[in-house]
Design a protein around this motif. Structure first.
Motif, short mmCIF file in Angstrom:
data_model
loop_
_atom_site.label_atom_id
_atom_site.label_comp_id
_atom_site.label_asym_id
_atom_site.label_seq_id
_atom_site.Cartn_x
_atom_site.Cartn_y
_atom_site.Cartn_z
N LEU A 62 -0.84 3.89 9.43
CA LEU A 62 -2.17 4.30 8.98
C LEU A 62 -2.09 5.02 7.62
CD1 LEU A 62 -5.13 4.28 9.87
CD2 LEU A 62 -4.74 6.52 10.85
N LEU A 63 -1.11 5.89 7.46
CA LEU A 63 -0.91 6.57 6.18
C LEU A 63 -0.62 5.58 5.06
CD1 LEU A 63 -0.47 9.26 4.59
CD2 LEU A 63 1.94 8.98 5.16
N LEU A 64 0.23 4.60 5.34
CA LEU A 64 0.54 3.59 4.33
C LEU A 64 -0.69 2.77 3.98
CD1 LEU A 64 4.08 2.44 5.50
CD2 LEU A 64 3.51 3.67 3.42
N LEU A 65 -1.53 2.47 4.96
CA LEU A 65 -2.77 1.74 4.68
C LEU A 65 -3.69 2.55 3.77
CD1 LEU A 65 -3.56 0.06 8.10
CD2 LEU A 65 -2.95 -1.07 5.98
N PHE A 66 -3.78 3.85 4.02
CA PHE A 66 -4.60 4.70 3.16
C PHE A 66 -4.02 4.75 1.74
CE2 PHE A 66 -6.32 6.99 7.04
CZ PHE A 66 -7.58 6.43 6.91
N LEU A 67 -2.70 4.76 1.63
CA LEU A 67 -2.08 4.74 0.31
C LEU A 67 -2.35 3.42 -0.42
CD1 LEU A 67 1.35 6.47 1.02
CD2 LEU A 67 -0.54 7.35 -0.35
N VAL A 68 -2.37 2.32 0.32
CA VAL A 68 -2.70 1.03 -0.27
C VAL A 68 -4.12 1.06 -0.83
CG1 VAL A 68 -3.22 -1.38 0.29
CG2 VAL A 68 -1.07 -0.37 1.04
N ILE A 69 -5.06 1.54 -0.03
CA ILE A 69 -6.45 1.60 -0.46
C ILE A 69 -6.61 2.56 -1.64
CG2 ILE A 69 -8.78 2.30 0.25
CD1 ILE A 69 -8.02 1.25 3.06
N GLY A 70 -5.94 3.70 -1.59
CA GLY A 70 -6.01 4.67 -2.68
C GLY A 70 -5.49 4.12 -3.99
N ASN A 71 -4.35 3.44 -3.94
CA ASN A 71 -3.80 2.86 -5.17
C ASN A 71 -4.66 1.71 -5.68
OD1 ASN A 71 -1.33 4.21 -6.04
ND2 ASN A 71 -0.61 3.73 -3.99
N LEU A 72 -5.29 0.98 -4.79
CA LEU A 72 -6.20 -0.07 -5.20
C LEU A 72 -7.40 0.52 -5.93
CD1 LEU A 72 -6.57 -3.12 -5.05
CD2 LEU A 72 -7.84 -2.78 -2.95
N MET A 73 -7.93 1.62 -5.41
CA MET A 73 -9.06 2.28 -6.07
C MET A 73 -8.66 2.88 -7.42
SD MET A 73 -11.68 1.77 -4.39
CE MET A 73 -11.56 0.55 -3.12
N LEU A 74 -7.46 3.45 -7.49
CA LEU A 74 -6.99 4.00 -8.78
C LEU A 74 -6.78 2.89 -9.81
CD1 LEU A 74 -4.48 6.71 -7.54
CD2 LEU A 74 -6.66 7.08 -8.70
N GLY A 75 -6.29 1.75 -9.36
CA GLY A 75 -6.13 0.61 -10.27
C GLY A 75 -7.48 0.10 -10.76
N LEU A 76 -8.47 0.08 -9.87
CA LEU A 76 -9.82 -0.34 -10.26
C LEU A 76 -10.41 0.64 -11.27
CD1 LEU A 76 -12.25 -2.24 -9.83
CD2 LEU A 76 -12.97 -0.68 -8.01
#
Length: 68
Positions: free
Chosen positions: A8-22
């Motif tokens: 779950l933590l890794l999934l949140f990190l994936v979403i967070g990095n996707l938002m930062l890239g956007l």
């Protein structure tokens, strides 16, 4: 429970990095910054898949039985 929390933590990190890239892409910042965020997202996704395969192969996680 610890394993599921890690996933779950890794999934949140994936979403967070996707938002930062956007955000980096839309604000027209340095393209290398956007590439770094997207690259991190990719590494986290690969890590999630590898952890799931490892957990399934060791029996830590069991898949749902087929309905037949």
């Amino acid at each position: 429970m610890l394993f599921k929390s890690l996933i779950l933590l890794l999934l949140f990190l994936v979403i967070g990095n996707l938002m930062l890239g956007l955000k980096a892409m839309l604000s027209r910042q340095d393209p290398a910054l956007m590439a770094r965020y997207i690259g991190r997202r990719l590494w986290f996704a690969v890590l999630i898949v590898l952890l799931l395969v490892l957990a399934l192969s060791t029996g830590l996680l069991t898949p749902n039985p087929t309905p037949h």
